[in-house]
Motif scaffolding. Structure first.
Motif, PDB file in Angstrom:
ATOM      1  N   LEU A   1      90.916  89.406  97.589  1.00  0.00           N
ATOM      2  CA  LEU A   1      89.615  90.068  97.654  1.00  0.00           C
ATOM      3  C   LEU A   1      89.043  90.167  96.243  1.00  0.00           C
ATOM      4  CD1 LEU A   1      87.565  91.543  99.512  1.00  0.00           C
ATOM      5  CD2 LEU A   1      88.738  93.675  98.889  1.00  0.00           C
ATOM      6  N   TYR A   2      87.816  89.682  96.078  1.00  0.00           N
ATOM      7  CA  TYR A   2      87.196  89.587  94.748  1.00  0.00           C
ATOM      8  C   TYR A   2      86.029  90.560  94.582  1.00  0.00           C
ATOM      9  CZ  TYR A   2      84.976  87.189  90.724  1.00  0.00           C
ATOM     10  OH  TYR A   2      84.418  86.883  89.498  1.00  0.00           O
ATOM     11  N   GLN A   3      85.257  90.762  95.645  1.00  0.00           N
ATOM     12  CA  GLN A   3      84.126  91.689  95.628  1.00  0.00           C
ATOM     13  C   GLN A   3      84.036  92.388  96.979  1.00  0.00           C
ATOM     14  OE1 GLN A   3      81.338  88.319  94.493  1.00  0.00           O
ATOM     15  NE2 GLN A   3      80.294  90.030  93.486  1.00  0.00           N
ATOM     16  N   GLU A   4      83.579  93.635  96.955  1.00  0.00           N
ATOM     17  CA  GLU A   4      83.330  94.335  98.214  1.00  0.00           C
ATOM     18  C   GLU A   4      82.475  95.558  97.940  1.00  0.00           C
ATOM     19  OE1 GLU A   4      85.847  95.296 102.171  1.00  0.00           O
ATOM     20  OE2 GLU A   4      86.661  96.183 100.324  1.00  0.00           O
ATOM     21  N   GLY A   5      81.415  95.721  98.726  1.00  0.00           N
ATOM     22  CA  GLY A   5      80.558  96.891  98.563  1.00  0.00           C
ATOM     23  C   GLY A   5      79.495  96.941  99.634  1.00  0.00           C
ATOM     24  N   THR A   6      79.006  98.139  99.932  1.00  0.00           N
ATOM     25  CA  THR A   6      77.920  98.309 100.883  1.00  0.00           C
ATOM     26  C   THR A   6      76.581  98.110 100.178  1.00  0.00           C
ATOM     27  OG1 THR A   6      78.087 100.688 100.497  1.00  0.00           O
ATOM     28  CG2 THR A   6      79.160  99.827 102.474  1.00  0.00           C
ATOM     29  N   LEU A   7      75.568  97.771 100.957  1.00  0.00           N
ATOM     30  CA  LEU A   7      74.273  97.453 100.378  1.00  0.00           C
ATOM     31  C   LEU A   7      73.507  98.683  99.902  1.00  0.00           C
ATOM     32  CD1 LEU A   7      72.950  94.492 102.566  1.00  0.00           C
ATOM     33  CD2 LEU A   7      74.290  94.461 100.451  1.00  0.00           C
ATOM     34  N   ASP A   8      74.047  99.879 100.156  1.00  0.00           N
ATOM     35  CA  ASP A   8      73.393 101.074  99.615  1.00  0.00           C
ATOM     36  C   ASP A   8      73.512 101.147  98.098  1.00  0.00           C
ATOM     37  OD1 ASP A   8      76.096 101.671  99.433  1.00  0.00           O
ATOM     38  OD2 ASP A   8      75.932 103.626 100.419  1.00  0.00           O
ATOM     39  N   SER A   9      74.325 100.262  97.509  1.00  0.00           N
ATOM     40  CA  SER A   9      74.435 100.217  96.047  1.00  0.00           C
ATOM     41  C   SER A   9      73.368  99.333  95.415  1.00  0.00           C
ATOM     42  CB  SER A   9      75.821  99.707  95.630  1.00  0.00           C
ATOM     43  OG  SER A   9      75.998  98.354  96.022  1.00  0.00           O
ATOM     44  N   LEU A  10      72.624  98.593  96.261  1.00  0.00           N
ATOM     45  CA  LEU A  10      71.622  97.648  95.768  1.00  0.00           C
ATOM     46  C   LEU A  10      70.223  98.040  96.238  1.00  0.00           C
ATOM     47  CD1 LEU A  10      73.598  94.371  96.534  1.00  0.00           C
ATOM     48  CD2 LEU A  10      73.297  95.431  94.286  1.00  0.00           C
ATOM     49  N   ARG A  11      69.227  97.644  95.483  1.00  0.00           N
ATOM     50  CA  ARG A  11      67.847  97.914  95.873  1.00  0.00           C
ATOM     51  C   ARG A  11      67.515  97.210  97.185  1.00  0.00           C
ATOM     52  NH1 ARG A  11      64.548  99.575  91.117  1.00  0.00           N
ATOM     53  NH2 ARG A  11      65.923  99.536  89.282  1.00  0.00           N
ATOM     54  N   LEU A  12      66.658  97.829  97.981  1.00  0.00           N
ATOM     55  CA  LEU A  12      66.224  97.227  99.230  1.00  0.00           C
ATOM     56  C   LEU A  12      65.463  95.934  98.959  1.00  0.00           C
ATOM     57  CD1 LEU A  12      64.906 100.447 100.976  1.00  0.00           C
ATOM     58  CD2 LEU A  12      66.968  99.172 101.608  1.00  0.00           C
ATOM     59  N   PRO A  13      65.605  94.941  99.830  1.00  0.00           N
ATOM     60  CA  PRO A  13      64.845  93.700  99.642  1.00  0.00           C
ATOM     61  C   PRO A  13      63.344  93.933  99.522  1.00  0.00           C
ATOM     62  CG  PRO A  13      66.513  93.389 101.321  1.00  0.00           C
ATOM     63  CD  PRO A  13      66.505  94.847 100.989  1.00  0.00           C
ATOM     64  N   GLN A  14      62.803  94.884 100.327  1.00  0.00           N
ATOM     65  CA  GLN A  14      61.362  95.163 100.256  1.00  0.00           C
ATOM     66  C   GLN A  14      60.960  95.614  98.856  1.00  0.00           C
ATOM     67  OE1 GLN A  14      63.681  96.504 102.379  1.00  0.00           O
ATOM     68  NE2 GLN A  14      62.637  97.407 104.147  1.00  0.00           N
ATOM     69  N   GLU A  15      61.818  96.410  98.223  1.00  0.00           N
ATOM     70  CA  GLU A  15      61.531  96.897  96.874  1.00  0.00           C
ATOM     71  C   GLU A  15      61.569  95.754  95.866  1.00  0.00           C
ATOM     72  OE1 GLU A  15      63.322 100.083  93.585  1.00  0.00           O
ATOM     73  OE2 GLU A  15      64.164  99.994  95.618  1.00  0.00           O
ATOM     74  N   LEU A  16      62.572  94.892  95.995  1.00  0.00           N
ATOM     75  CA  LEU A  16      62.683  93.750  95.092  1.00  0.00           C
ATOM     76  C   LEU A  16      61.507  92.795  95.271  1.00  0.00           C
ATOM     77  CD1 LEU A  16      66.501  93.008  95.433  1.00  0.00           C
ATOM     78  CD2 LEU A  16      65.343  93.992  93.446  1.00  0.00           C
ATOM     79  N   ILE A  17      61.128  92.574  96.526  1.00  0.00           N
ATOM     80  CA  ILE A  17      60.009  91.678  96.805  1.00  0.00           C
ATOM     81  C   ILE A  17      58.720  92.238  96.217  1.00  0.00           C
ATOM     82  CG2 ILE A  17      58.563  90.732  98.666  1.00  0.00           C
ATOM     83  CD1 ILE A  17      61.236  90.654 100.341  1.00  0.00           C
ATOM     84  N   LYS A  18      58.494  93.539  96.402  1.00  0.00           N
ATOM     85  CA  LYS A  18      57.293  94.159  95.843  1.00  0.00           C
ATOM     86  C   LYS A  18      57.300  94.074  94.316  1.00  0.00           C
ATOM     87  CE  LYS A  18      54.443  98.313  95.940  1.00  0.00           C
ATOM     88  NZ  LYS A  18      54.301  99.715  96.425  1.00  0.00           N
ATOM     89  N   GLY A  19      58.478  94.239  93.715  1.00  0.00           N
ATOM     90  CA  GLY A  19      58.576  94.132  92.263  1.00  0.00           C
ATOM     91  C   GLY A  19      58.227  92.744  91.763  1.00  0.00           C
ATOM     92  N   TYR A  20      58.525  91.729  92.580  1.00  0.00           N
ATOM     93  CA  TYR A  20      58.223  90.353  92.186  1.00  0.00           C
ATOM     94  C   TYR A  20      56.780  89.972  92.498  1.00  0.00           C
ATOM     95  CZ  TYR A  20      58.340  85.273  91.996  1.00  0.00           C
ATOM     96  OH  TYR A  20      58.055  83.965  91.704  1.00  0.00           O
ATOM     97  N   THR A  21      56.305  90.332  93.696  1.00  0.00           N
ATOM     98  CA  THR A  21      54.971  89.909  94.114  1.00  0.00           C
ATOM     99  C   THR A  21      53.875  90.862  93.631  1.00  0.00           C
ATOM    100  OG1 THR A  21      55.077  91.126  96.214  1.00  0.00           O
ATOM    101  CG2 THR A  21      55.913  88.855  96.198  1.00  0.00           C
ATOM    102  N   GLY A  22      54.238  92.105  93.399  1.00  0.00           N
ATOM    103  CA  GLY A  22      53.270  93.101  92.971  1.00  0.00           C
ATOM    104  C   GLY A  22      52.714  93.955  94.089  1.00  0.00           C
ATOM    105  N   ASN A  23      52.633  93.413  95.318  1.00  0.00           N
ATOM    106  CA  ASN A  23      52.016  94.205  96.386  1.00  0.00           C
ATOM    107  C   ASN A  23      52.519  93.874  97.789  1.00  0.00           C
ATOM    108  OD1 ASN A  23      50.915  91.710  96.743  1.00  0.00           O
ATOM    109  ND2 ASN A  23      48.783  92.306  96.427  1.00  0.00           N
ATOM    110  N   GLN A  24      53.516  93.030  97.938  1.00  0.00           N
ATOM    111  CA  GLN A  24      53.987  92.645  99.262  1.00  0.00           C
ATOM    112  C   GLN A  24      55.399  93.164  99.516  1.00  0.00           C
ATOM    113  OE1 GLN A  24      53.152  88.527 100.486  1.00  0.00           O
ATOM    114  NE2 GLN A  24      52.064  88.241  98.548  1.00  0.00           N
ATOM    115  N   HIS A  25      55.722  93.385 100.798  1.00  0.00           N
ATOM    116  CA  HIS A  25      57.064  93.820 101.170  1.00  0.00           C
ATOM    117  C   HIS A  25      57.811  92.748 101.964  1.00  0.00           C
ATOM    118  CE1 HIS A  25      55.146  97.726 100.275  1.00  0.00           C
ATOM    119  NE2 HIS A  25      56.357  98.087  99.924  1.00  0.00           N
ATOM    120  N   ILE A  26      57.155  91.610 102.139  1.00  0.00           N
ATOM    121  CA  ILE A  26      57.796  90.474 102.793  1.00  0.00           C
ATOM    122  C   ILE A  26      57.531  89.253 101.924  1.00  0.00           C
ATOM    123  CG2 ILE A  26      55.758  90.079 104.240  1.00  0.00           C
ATOM    124  CD1 ILE A  26      57.631  88.987 106.397  1.00  0.00           C
ATOM    125  N   LEU A  27      58.514  88.406 101.771  1.00  0.00           N
ATOM    126  CA  LEU A  27      58.349  87.226 100.921  1.00  0.00           C
ATOM    127  C   LEU A  27      57.306  86.280 101.500  1.00  0.00           C
ATOM    128  CD1 LEU A  27      61.942  86.121  99.851  1.00  0.00           C
ATOM    129  CD2 LEU A  27      60.095  86.838  98.340  1.00  0.00           C
TER     130      LEU A  27
END
Length: 227
Positions: free
Chosen positions: A152-178
């Protein structure tokens, strides 16, 4: 780059994504201390600190592959398990990716190290809207081979990472879906025992609520470094 995915629990159903824009979201953790730990983990290998958090790296779309075997220059590259999101006909899907990276080159420049290695992608996917309500409970994990054993090399729940919607908005500026044609690799969790290479990488996205998993395995052929 066209990628074809089977849709889990939908027999014979497939979706084809034509990805022309690939984004790797780095330093995507929610926990500032966890991000700092990963930064320090890489700093120990000589990797410079990021200019912003999160940071969006562009990688050529021809680096995407769904093959089970890849080639990498030298012996100092390794994978990291990450969620991969993409949109087809207005619907966002979730799959699995390895941000395979050259660790030696990473000390020179993170963007360069990501570009030089192909990004293995799984061949199955789920609809994102099936996961929204329990997203934080999903688990990403990976295994490597050491001494002939699966470790086992990595293991973790996704609550440790930013939500995809947040990451997408950070990249696009105003969208929550790619936008159509875009694919985003959405961040990873720390390596158990430190970052290291392996010729075999097994990655998994597990849904404990629906009791199902996406999994992909790839093998690395090492090419000689000559001068």
């Amino acid at each position: 780059m066209k990628l074809e995915f089977s849709l889990a629990q939908e027999p014979a159903a497939t979706v084809v994504a034509d990805i022309n824009t690939l984004i790797v979201a780095g330093w995507a953790g929610r926990d500032v201390q966890a991000i700092e730990h990963h930064i320090e983990e890489l700093a120990a290998l000589g990797v410079p600190r990021p200019s912003t958090v999160p940071l969006y790296y562009r990688v050529a779309n021809n680096q995407l592959t769904q093959a089970s075997h890849i080639q990498a220059l030298g012996t100092e590259s390794s994978g990291e398990v990450e969620v991969f999101v993409f949109t087809v006909d207005g619907t966002m899907y979730v799959s699995l990716a390895a941000d395979h990276t050259d660790r030696k080159l990473e000390a020179y420049g993170v963007a360069e190290s990501k570009q030089i290695c192909v990004k293995p992608i799984a061949t199955s996917a789920w609809r994102f809207d099936e996961l929204i309500e329990h997203w934080d409970q999903l688990v990403i994990r990976s295994w490597i081979e050491e001494g002939g054993q699966k470790v086992l090399y990595q293991e973790g729940t996704l609550d440790s990472l930013r939500l995809p919607q947040e990451l997408i908005k950070g990249y696009t500026g105003n969208q929550h879906i790619l936008p159509a044609g875009h694919g985003m690799i959405c961040g990873t969790v720390g390596a158990i025992g430190g970052i290291r290479a392996s010729n075999t990488f097994v990655m998994e996205l597990h849904d404990p609520i629906k009791n199902r998993s996406l999994q992909h395995t790839y093998h690395v052929e090492t090419l000689p470094v000559v001068a």
